[in-house]
Motif scaffolding. Sequence first.
Motif, PDB file in Angstrom:
ATOM      1  N   ALA A 300     -16.127 -35.562  14.984  1.00 50.19           N
ATOM      2  CA  ALA A 300     -17.195 -35.049  16.171  1.00 50.19           C
ATOM      3  C   ALA A 300     -16.681 -35.950  17.692  1.00 50.19           C
ATOM      4  N   GLU A 301     -15.773 -37.112  17.274  1.00 45.26           N
ATOM      5  CA  GLU A 301     -15.218 -37.665  18.519  1.00 45.26           C
ATOM      6  C   GLU A 301     -13.716 -37.145  18.855  1.00 45.26           C
ATOM      7  N   GLY A 302     -13.457 -35.836  18.193  1.00 45.67           N
ATOM      8  CA  GLY A 302     -12.330 -35.077  18.752  1.00 45.67           C
ATOM      9  C   GLY A 302     -11.017 -35.832  17.935  1.00 45.67           C
ATOM     10  N   LEU A 303     -10.028 -35.989  18.656  1.00 43.52           N
ATOM     11  CA  LEU A 303      -8.746 -36.440  18.098  1.00 43.52           C
ATOM     12  C   LEU A 303      -8.615 -38.216  18.189  1.00 43.52           C
ATOM     13  N   ALA A 304      -9.895 -38.954  18.625  1.00 42.24           N
ATOM     14  CA  ALA A 304      -9.660 -40.250  18.763  1.00 42.24           C
ATOM     15  C   ALA A 304      -9.383 -40.782  17.548  1.00 42.24           C
ATOM     16  N   GLN A 305      -8.411 -41.859  17.840  1.00 43.26           N
ATOM     17  CA  GLN A 305      -8.127 -42.850  16.654  1.00 43.26           C
ATOM     18  C   GLN A 305      -7.539 -44.139  17.164  1.00 43.26           C
ATOM     19  N   GLY A 306      -7.713 -45.206  16.391  1.00 40.54           N
ATOM     20  CA  GLY A 306      -7.411 -46.417  16.967  1.00 40.54           C
ATOM     21  C   GLY A 306      -6.040 -46.910  16.582  1.00 40.54           C
ATOM     22  N   VAL A 307      -5.617 -47.675  17.655  1.00 41.85           N
ATOM     23  CA  VAL A 307      -4.255 -48.182  17.691  1.00 41.85           C
ATOM     24  C   VAL A 307      -4.111 -49.766  17.995  1.00 41.85           C
ATOM     25  N   SER A 308      -2.933 -50.390  17.387  1.00 42.07           N
ATOM     26  CA  SER A 308      -2.951 -51.626  17.883  1.00 42.07           C
ATOM     27  C   SER A 308      -1.671 -51.765  18.526  1.00 42.07           C
ATOM     28  N   PRO A 309      -1.390 -51.575  19.857  1.00 41.62           N
ATOM     29  CA  PRO A 309      -0.307 -51.560  20.588  1.00 41.62           C
ATOM     30  C   PRO A 309       0.476 -52.637  20.372  1.00 41.62           C
ATOM     31  N   GLN A 310       1.889 -52.654  20.859  1.00 43.98           N
ATOM     32  CA  GLN A 310       3.159 -53.790  20.808  1.00 43.98           C
ATOM     33  C   GLN A 310       2.402 -54.557  22.066  1.00 43.98           C
ATOM     34  N   THR A 311       2.860 -55.733  22.148  1.00 44.64           N
ATOM     35  CA  THR A 311       2.287 -56.522  23.356  1.00 44.64           C
ATOM     36  C   THR A 311       3.338 -57.405  23.860  1.00 44.64           C
ATOM     37  N   LEU A 312       3.115 -57.958  25.077  1.00 49.13           N
ATOM     38  CA  LEU A 312       4.051 -59.025  25.541  1.00 49.13           C
ATOM     39  C   LEU A 312       2.894 -60.411  26.129  1.00 49.13           C
ATOM     40  N   ARG A 377      -7.450 -45.332  21.165  1.00 48.99           N
ATOM     41  CA  ARG A 377      -8.389 -46.258  21.457  1.00 48.99           C
ATOM     42  C   ARG A 377      -7.817 -47.680  20.882  1.00 48.99           C
ATOM     43  N   SER A 378      -8.496 -48.777  21.177  1.00 47.92           N
ATOM     44  CA  SER A 378      -8.723 -50.039  20.534  1.00 47.92           C
ATOM     45  C   SER A 378      -8.888 -49.936  19.149  1.00 47.92           C
ATOM     46  N   ALA A 379      -8.087 -50.262  18.069  1.00 46.80           N
ATOM     47  CA  ALA A 379      -8.533 -50.557  16.754  1.00 46.80           C
ATOM     48  C   ALA A 379      -9.574 -51.061  16.558  1.00 46.80           C
ATOM     49  N   PRO A 380     -10.547 -50.787  15.643  1.00 46.03           N
ATOM     50  CA  PRO A 380     -12.182 -51.026  15.611  1.00 46.03           C
ATOM     51  C   PRO A 380     -12.331 -52.579  15.411  1.00 46.03           C
ATOM     52  N   ALA A 381     -11.429 -53.114  14.587  1.00 52.87           N
ATOM     53  CA  ALA A 381     -11.945 -54.650  14.180  1.00 52.87           C
ATOM     54  C   ALA A 381     -10.978 -55.786  14.872  1.00 52.87           C
ATOM     55  N   GLN A 382      -9.973 -55.307  15.537  1.00 49.34           N
ATOM     56  CA  GLN A 382      -8.898 -56.284  15.740  1.00 49.34           C
ATOM     57  C   GLN A 382      -9.343 -57.606  16.690  1.00 49.34           C
ATOM     58  N   SER A 383     -10.677 -57.500  17.470  1.00 48.35           N
ATOM     59  CA  SER A 383     -11.111 -58.593  18.008  1.00 48.35           C
ATOM     60  C   SER A 383     -12.339 -59.572  17.282  1.00 48.35           C
TER      61      SER A 383
END
Length: 429
Positions: A300-312, A377-383
């Motif tokens: 229903a939300e298309g191709l939306a999926q969560g990710v946790s990017p590499q960060t600095l 998108r931001s992974a659902p639970a990382q915060s």
Amino acid sequence: MRARLTTAVTAALVLLLAGCSGDSEGSDDGRITLRFQSLAWQKESVDANKELVKEWNASHPDVKVEYVQGSWDSVHDQLLTSFEGGEAPDIIHDASDDLADFAYGGYLADLGELLPDRLKSDIPKRSWQTTTFGDGVYGVPFLQEPRVLIANAKWLKESGVRIPTPEKPWSWDEFRSVTKELSDGKGKYGVAWPLKEPVSATLNLSLSTGGRMFHRGEDGKVDIRFDKADEIMPRTVHDQVNTDKSASSTTLGMGGSDTLPGFFGGKYAMVPLGFSYRQQIVQQAPKGFDWQVLPAPAGAEGLAQGVSPQTLSVSEDTEHKKEAVEFIDFLLQPENMVRLAQGDWMLPTGTEALKDPALRTEKNDWAVGTALAKDLRSAPAQSVRGYAEWKDKVATPALQEYYSGAIDLDELRHRLVEDGNLVLARYQR
């Protein structure tokens, strides 16, 4: 991303602590030395990082950057030890799902007022959300990867199934039907799910169906629910394994790399993997093996999926936050971000870097990945505080048992919600 790395943890930890001893330095003539701990591990990525450090040092004689090699396997414990010991590197490479405890613990600098406008505007808001905790920004997200389907192209063509594209992906129902059609019931399967660590794959892919599981109230507290939208992805996997027999049960306990020999050997038509696995496939596939990248199923939300990017990130303890951020800005100039993305076979978060023709080529299906970037998108639970305990003690065993057929959907829901909310409550008093 981190789970498939198998370096020598203990030895790396000792070396890291040795390499990180001391704080950033200033010499008698005013020159500054910053330590940049990188987690790059693939040769192309390590080379790209070291080359960029060399270029910075050549053009900034008053601010020298020292390259320190880190390891994904040990980074959390190593950073925690170095933070508490006052020996943290000045510039820290990590992933957004590892930052919450460090951010809330006061170990990382709030970069909100330090970042240049160029960098702020180049990276989309949805990516900044992965490194925003409370009112602060504690890292710069710069590399990310969608989970895709790596497919045996010859198998799919010969079967006559519709080949999905980012513009016309499979629905979850169609995906299930296709995997049934591709299976022969004699040891060949339509898909192999490597779900040794099932939680992030389940949460991130469930965003496509509107699943979110973690719900934050007006009081800031989070509770877990498992609604109809949350059921679709896990139920599809469960039914492929236990009802249709179109997914191999033996791969449920595997990591992504473990499935590649069977994939190359013709046991599985498709394997859901991170986009960066293309490098291993290029290096390890038998000569003439025809493969291609397909988008993950859409809901229903298309191709939306969560990710946790590499960060600095920048250590709160460093005396040279301004210079550290200037180095990050240099490292993440669009042309440099492209070099880092190519080194890791991942996607840059920067909109200018994503426009580079090198990341839009058909070769190795770079173009399929870049077409998916807008849906990440931001992974659902990382915060969510307490997520790590919920994942390890509740969700991982519950999902493993559900996917294997040991428990049903009602029992899965009970454990994720009832047991899970008891865990979160301890962190939200």
